[in-house]
Design a protein around this motif. Sequence first.
Motif, mmCIF file in Angstrom:
data_model
loop_
_atom_site.group_PDB
_atom_site.id
_atom_site.type_symbol
_atom_site.label_atom_id
_atom_site.label_comp_id
_atom_site.label_asym_id
_atom_site.label_seq_id
_atom_site.Cartn_x
_atom_site.Cartn_y
_atom_site.Cartn_z
ATOM 1 N N LYS A 146 50.728 41.003 46.039
ATOM 2 C CA LYS A 146 49.540 41.838 45.877
ATOM 3 C C LYS A 146 48.610 41.335 44.772
ATOM 4 O O LYS A 146 47.587 41.945 44.493
ATOM 5 C CB LYS A 146 49.981 43.278 45.589
ATOM 6 C CG LYS A 146 50.492 43.974 46.839
ATOM 7 C CD LYS A 146 50.684 45.440 46.617
ATOM 8 C CE LYS A 146 52.157 45.750 46.489
ATOM 9 N NZ LYS A 146 52.425 46.999 45.808
ATOM 10 N N MET A 162 45.916 39.409 42.448
ATOM 11 C CA MET A 162 44.523 39.049 42.716
ATOM 12 C C MET A 162 44.338 37.550 42.799
ATOM 13 O O MET A 162 43.377 37.058 43.337
ATOM 14 C CB MET A 162 43.640 39.599 41.602
ATOM 15 C CG MET A 162 43.281 41.044 41.800
ATOM 16 S SD MET A 162 42.243 41.618 40.471
ATOM 17 C CE MET A 162 43.407 42.301 39.361
ATOM 18 N N GLN A 215 42.919 44.486 33.715
ATOM 19 C CA GLN A 215 41.955 43.729 34.498
ATOM 20 C C GLN A 215 41.746 44.488 35.806
ATOM 21 O O GLN A 215 42.611 44.513 36.666
ATOM 22 C CB GLN A 215 42.535 42.330 34.756
ATOM 23 C CG GLN A 215 41.772 41.479 35.720
ATOM 24 C CD GLN A 215 40.660 40.726 35.013
ATOM 25 O OE1 GLN A 215 40.900 40.089 33.997
ATOM 26 N NE2 GLN A 215 39.462 40.817 35.556
ATOM 27 N N LEU A 216 40.590 45.114 35.954
ATOM 28 C CA LEU A 216 40.358 45.910 37.155
ATOM 29 C C LEU A 216 39.988 44.989 38.319
ATOM 30 O O LEU A 216 39.507 43.876 38.114
ATOM 31 C CB LEU A 216 39.242 46.924 36.898
ATOM 32 C CG LEU A 216 39.586 47.986 35.844
ATOM 33 C CD1 LEU A 216 38.457 49.001 35.728
ATOM 34 C CD2 LEU A 216 40.898 48.697 36.139
ATOM 35 N N PRO A 217 40.212 45.463 39.531
ATOM 36 C CA PRO A 217 39.906 44.622 40.697
ATOM 37 C C PRO A 217 38.434 44.225 40.729
ATOM 38 O O PRO A 217 37.576 44.895 40.153
ATOM 39 C CB PRO A 217 40.254 45.520 41.877
ATOM 40 C CG PRO A 217 41.170 46.540 41.345
ATOM 41 C CD PRO A 217 40.828 46.718 39.910
ATOM 42 N N ARG A 218 38.173 43.149 41.436
ATOM 43 C CA ARG A 218 36.832 42.582 41.434
ATOM 44 C C ARG A 218 35.788 43.532 42.029
ATOM 45 O O ARG A 218 34.633 43.485 41.680
ATOM 46 C CB ARG A 218 36.836 41.264 42.216
ATOM 47 C CG ARG A 218 36.641 40.064 41.323
ATOM 48 C CD ARG A 218 36.929 38.795 42.081
ATOM 49 N NE ARG A 218 38.272 38.320 41.770
ATOM 50 C CZ ARG A 218 39.081 37.713 42.636
ATOM 51 N NH1 ARG A 218 38.701 37.544 43.882
ATOM 52 N NH2 ARG A 218 40.262 37.292 42.271
ATOM 53 N N PRO A 268 40.322 47.591 47.339
ATOM 54 C CA PRO A 268 41.110 46.490 46.760
ATOM 55 C C PRO A 268 42.593 46.697 47.073
ATOM 56 O O PRO A 268 43.065 47.834 47.035
ATOM 57 C CB PRO A 268 40.863 46.631 45.257
ATOM 58 C CG PRO A 268 39.766 47.590 45.092
ATOM 59 C CD PRO A 268 39.686 48.431 46.325
ATOM 60 N N ASP A 269 43.257 45.618 47.400
ATOM 61 C CA ASP A 269 44.648 45.825 47.810
ATOM 62 C C ASP A 269 45.632 45.769 46.638
ATOM 63 O O ASP A 269 46.811 45.944 46.812
ATOM 64 C CB ASP A 269 45.057 44.855 48.906
ATOM 65 C CG ASP A 269 44.620 43.441 48.619
ATOM 66 O OD1 ASP A 269 44.458 42.672 49.560
ATOM 67 O OD2 ASP A 269 44.415 43.114 47.419
ATOM 68 N N GLU A 270 45.118 45.549 45.490
ATOM 69 C CA GLU A 270 46.053 45.537 44.373
ATOM 70 C C GLU A 270 45.609 46.515 43.309
ATOM 71 O O GLU A 270 44.422 46.615 42.992
ATOM 72 C CB GLU A 270 46.128 44.146 43.751
ATOM 73 C CG GLU A 270 47.266 44.052 42.772
ATOM 74 C CD GLU A 270 47.036 42.963 41.744
ATOM 75 O OE1 GLU A 270 48.026 42.453 41.246
ATOM 76 O OE2 GLU A 270 45.870 42.668 41.439
ATOM 77 N N PRO A 305 45.596 47.413 39.391
ATOM 78 C CA PRO A 305 45.634 46.550 38.217
ATOM 79 C C PRO A 305 46.913 46.755 37.403
ATOM 80 O O PRO A 305 47.492 47.833 37.425
ATOM 81 C CB PRO A 305 44.418 46.996 37.423
ATOM 82 C CG PRO A 305 44.173 48.382 37.856
ATOM 83 C CD PRO A 305 44.605 48.484 39.276
#
Lengths: 1135, 418
Positions: A424, A426, B313-316, B367-369, B371
Amino acid sequence: MSASSAFNDEKGGSSSVGEPEYGHDPASGGIFSSDYKRHDDLKEMLDSNKDSLKLEAMKRIVAMIARGKNASDLFPAVVKNVACKNIEVKKLVYVYLVRYAEEQQDLALLSISTFQRGLKDPNQLIRASALRVLSSIRVTIIVPIMMLAIKEAASDMSPYVRKTAAHAIPKLYSLDPEQKDQLIEVIEKLLADKTTLVAGSVVMAFEEVCPERIDLIHKNYRKLCNLLIDVEEWGQVVIINMLTRYARTQFLNPNINESLLEEGGGGEKTFYGSDEDEDDDDEDDKEKKAEAATLAKRKPYVMDPDHRLLLRNTKPLLQSRNAAVVMAVAQLYFHLAPKAEIGVIAKALVRLLRSHSEVQYVVLQNVATMTIKRRGMFEPYLKSFYIRSTDPTQIKVLKLEVLTNLANETNISTILREFQTYIKSMDKDFVAATIQAIGRCATNIGEVRDTCLNGLVQLLSNRDELVVAESVVVIKKLLQMQPEKHSDIIKHMAKLTDNIQVPMARASILWLIGEYCEHVPKIAPDVLRKMAKSFTNEEDIVKLQIINLSAKLYLTNSKQTKLLTQYVLNLAKYDQNYDIRDRARFIRQLIVPTEKSGALSKYAKKLFLALKPAPVLESPFKDRDHFQLGSLSHLLNAKAGGYQELPDWPEAAPDPSVRNVETEEVVSTSEGRIGLLGAWREVPEWTKCSSREKRKEKKVEKPFYSDSEGESGPTESADSELDSASGSESGSGSEESGSGSESDESEEGSESEQESEEDKEEDKKKKKKELKKPVRESESEQSSEEEEETKREKKSKQRKSDSESESDEEEESESESSQSESEDSESEAEVKKKKKAADSKPPPKPVKTENKKEKKEMSLLDLDDFEPSPSPQVTPVNTFMSNSLVTDLEGLSLSDSVLSSATITPSSASKSYELLHRITGEGLSVEYCFSRQPFSPDGNMVAVQVQFNNSAASETKNLHMEDVKLQCGMRVKEFPEIELLPAGEAATAVMGIDFCDSTQAANFQLCTHTKKFFVSIQPPVGELMRPVFLTENEFKKEQGQLMGMNEITERLTLDAKCRNEHTIVQRVTTAANLSRVPCGSDKECRFAGRTVTSGSLVLVSVVTKEEGAAQLTVNCEKMVIGTMLVKDILLALTQ
Amino acid sequence: MIHSLFLVNASGDIFLEKHWKSVVSRSVCDYFFEAQERATEPENVPPVIPTPHHYLISVLRHRIYFVAVIQSEVPPLFVIEFLHRVVDTFQDYFGVCTEAAIKDNVVVVYELLEEMLDNGFPLATESNILKELIKPPTILRTMVNTITGSTNVGEQLPTGQLSVVPWRRTGVKYTNNEAYFDVVEEIDAIIDKSGSTITAEIQGVIDACVKLTGMPDLTLSFMNPRLLDDVSFHPCVRFKRWEAERILSFIPPDGNFRLLSYHVSSQNLVAIPVYVKHNISFREGSSQGRFDLTLGPKQTMGKAVESVLVSSQLPRGVLNANLNPSQGTYTFDPVTKMLTWDVGKINPQKLPSLKGTMSLQAGASKPDENPTINIQLKIQQMAISGLKVNRLDMYGEKYKPFKGIKYMTKAGKFQVRT
């Protein structure tokens, strides 16, 4: 230009100096003219006679060099200042010179004479720096000068200069490789250097100049191993790497048996087969037998002690703070250690993972290689390789690699769970690597293959193309490996075509269905039907795969799919993309048989449905270990320039004796012992004698034989034994003469003085002869008659006593060993008294004497290794020892493995002192001696043996101590009360006194049931210490630390009788309780001990010179003890 | 060995070069720049880059690349370790190791590099010896030097290099004799979604600041030395003594140094000082996300948890965050998507929380992840492993030194997966 203007210029310059402006030098912006001008004023500043101006100029020039600006046009101006007095200017000039000399060779020559002068400077710093700069100037003309300078510096007094010389060697070599032979000579010389400072640098030079000359290392191998821990860290790395290579050429593979087993005798079989022909039927059986036989036949692997030495001495370095050192040791263990021992490196390597990411990167690369060969080693540290989201990608990928290598049946579930979280992430590169890792786990571990596949199939719906593509690739690989399980997954994937939108994934699925359409005969046509329906809306890659699928289906199942195929091909024919149109045309020609179709259509099936080879999923780190781990080549997986191959283990071990070095022999005790044992075997009489009687005779006769026949010991190698034996014999002799009373005799208060005097006289002569027997034969001849007499007399006496009673053995041993009593005109009564005294001791006598005998032999054969004078004659003195001590000795004699610390403290000579005179004590006489045994209840105490003799008519009761008066800090452990001492009897007791390292007397009252006597015990300073065993190196090191005030040196003239080594050793050890330290030179005797209470080191060395001149040095932290000891030893040696 | 050294700043300029053998053209760095371009993050530049004639080994510290050029086989760690030592020395000399500091002190830097390597082989790397050779610049000395033209190069032989204790300079004198030891432990942990610990270990160091006159011989003993599983020492520590008695016996270098770093044996359970309750969710199709985070103390043995800093770190896809902290301040960098929340001290009565919404790019898929959350914290006066120093003794000198010991626990690589 006027001076003032120059000064102003300089002012302007200096304000901007040292200071931020350096970085933003306007000149760097660069109009040429301003640049030119600037150089001009720099020249002016350099020409001035002010150091501060010169310094500023040099600083600015160096700043220019640092920024990569060309400052070469200043060369003439700068080089003039090479002889400048200001040290900083000088240094900066050196910096400049080294940088530009190569470009301006002619001008650079101007500076050479300065350095040549510097090379002769009395200050080692200047010598070293001159050599450093001289060798750094890459000017070919001065090669001969450099060569000369290096040669000279290599034999400089200062190790620092020698180190610099070692550094200069590779510089010269790179300048002129033709000097190699001469340089090797210098390297050889420097390799023999014993200082740690030089060792690292010279090995570095060796590695750069002549790494192939491994033979140069032999003689220095053991020294390097022993020095290693004290070498600076960078040197350690170089030495360890070099020794790894060395060990690979010199020792046998420690895992040889194991690898034989592992390989299942593959090599063995062919070997065997060449000898005999075997039937294939029972080959397995036979093979095993044969293997077992060869294994049995093969000598059990014994590790070379030198190999062991290397492993042992490098191990502590795993604790180094320097990652490079840890890595070097790790690779050494990986390449050289037996399998069972490699584990120790894992912990240290895992520790390095906490370090900077660059360090992690290199360590992980090596760990990855190691995990392939030795997975078990890192398994306990699995969790240390878990990945954090903050790790850089390259670290993540490497950790993944390690995790994959570590995966096995037991831990795979945790690893897969971990992988699931990674997927998962990034960081898509990392996700792709994870998918590949999952694929590898699935191929390696059968149990989880399905789980992995399912997981991967789910990933096909991922939005990220990279992930999908990677999954499909991995799934494809997995499926290719396992044809029988295809259908289920392919069916599942076929279903996915409805949902998955990612073209890459759709295309991959279609390829799979087409490839394995035989396994899914029902589904495949249906998939094609659906695809045909949506053909026009698909992406190009999908369209291509649809055509592909239809072609494959047409070939296998033309009945059902003929129409569909044609439909698809027709659609493709009018597609916008010419690729697709082309493909359709090509395939139509190939598969649809027409009259025009060529020969190719016959092979269409072979073309499309050929068996595609299954891709191999293996670690990229496989087989990397043929590179030496930790090396650059290993990291790059390609041979780097100058890489030295790690040789294979030799078949048979080369001769280990090449590493033998004379001085080294003394240093390493184990070696020494082995040598002596060898010699021992050469003297079989000693061992063969089984009966005690015989042995005794031998013992007695031996000195005579050797005397009269002028033998000088059996062999060279046995020399030291004999030496020590005779030394110890003489020991008791001189002791007698020194103290005037061997404890035996002195207790006999009735013995007449003259008698004993006579005894001594004769004894001395005898001793002298024995002692000097190898050297002074003439004298021995002179006295041989006398000797013969003595012998006869003694023999008769012996016979007499033999016939007496069993308790005689006590006396026998005395007579035999000390030989002094044999001539005594002692009255029978006296003998009896003595016997009684001995009788009072309970242990069975025969055993005891035997012990003593054995002890004697042992001491002759083995002990001399540790202590130079374990005198056999002393043993009778030991009859005074308490029983426990005797049993101690018994323990000693049993095996030489117990010889360790206990034997280091021999009771070489116990001088007796009077505590209470017979007259004052009203019949009770008391003596004490320092037994030199460790006082077991308290290690800080000196053991004092007290001997009571009741010569009064009545018995004495309740002997005990009272009212102990001590100086501050001193302590006494009283002896147990002696309840009854009958008239004419003797008794011994042991007490312990902690003298606090002072020679203050311990005062106390000795009480009987009727009387009290004030007595005091004052120790000679030599008894305030206990021997310690040091190696030569340790001794030197410790001595080096105890300089200055702690060192006392005296010159002396040795007593005429005491001019050989053994006497010196003997006398010193008599005077002080020290042990001898092995020493390479026979001109020097060294001794070491520690004070009993504080444990301060006491080091004594006696250097003999011509004509009895000698120098005595005592190093001791406690100056008082040192001074007193010097006096005592001086006395002992000059008397 | 090491041929040349180039210092490259973040924008790819070579601002210092030094050659120990013949000059290598700075164009060799082009290969490095190429690799730098390829790497997505600065730290992803491979440490070892092969080029046709040379190999480049680089380290990244303080946003400066130290690029060493080598020509033949050498253990890469040897070079890497040395480069780090160079950086440490600069830091020791100038306080910081930045481009500006190096440029300001370019002559000292050059002199240092000259002493540290001879023909590419390390010569003097001990800071005590170097300081004997080249005195570190101080404001006062710089001024005096400018006025008087005197030098900051030592005149005597670096005697330390010759002595048995090469790490200690001779003739040290202090009026106040002090020895301070800091026991600092860091907890490395990965906590999974449900709050259970995946892996946790304690790494500790003992940093010392010793200012003692003469040649003191110190011994430091622990109440519970068995806790220490894997240790690495400063070269001054007598290894045999440690092996036999578990006592640290050493003649200390002068000034600051790291005496020991250790790993607490993995058998011991690691106390996790804080817990995190989190609810970070993105809804499919909506341009909003929820963010809800609460921190609380867990096993702190009664000590306060201080200087807590949460970063994530937040998703893009996250455009902005609109959050409301119950204490402290937070920042969100819309470019790097880095959310930092400076919490400060955790008050067990009123747990700190950060709640609010995140706005997502319109139309972008969820977002699939989730943080991961990184936590930094400090706990004073406690070593979380329970390690305790028993006593410190000094031998060899007469005076009575002032001794001090400080314990501290920090979060190392402490991550919470969500």
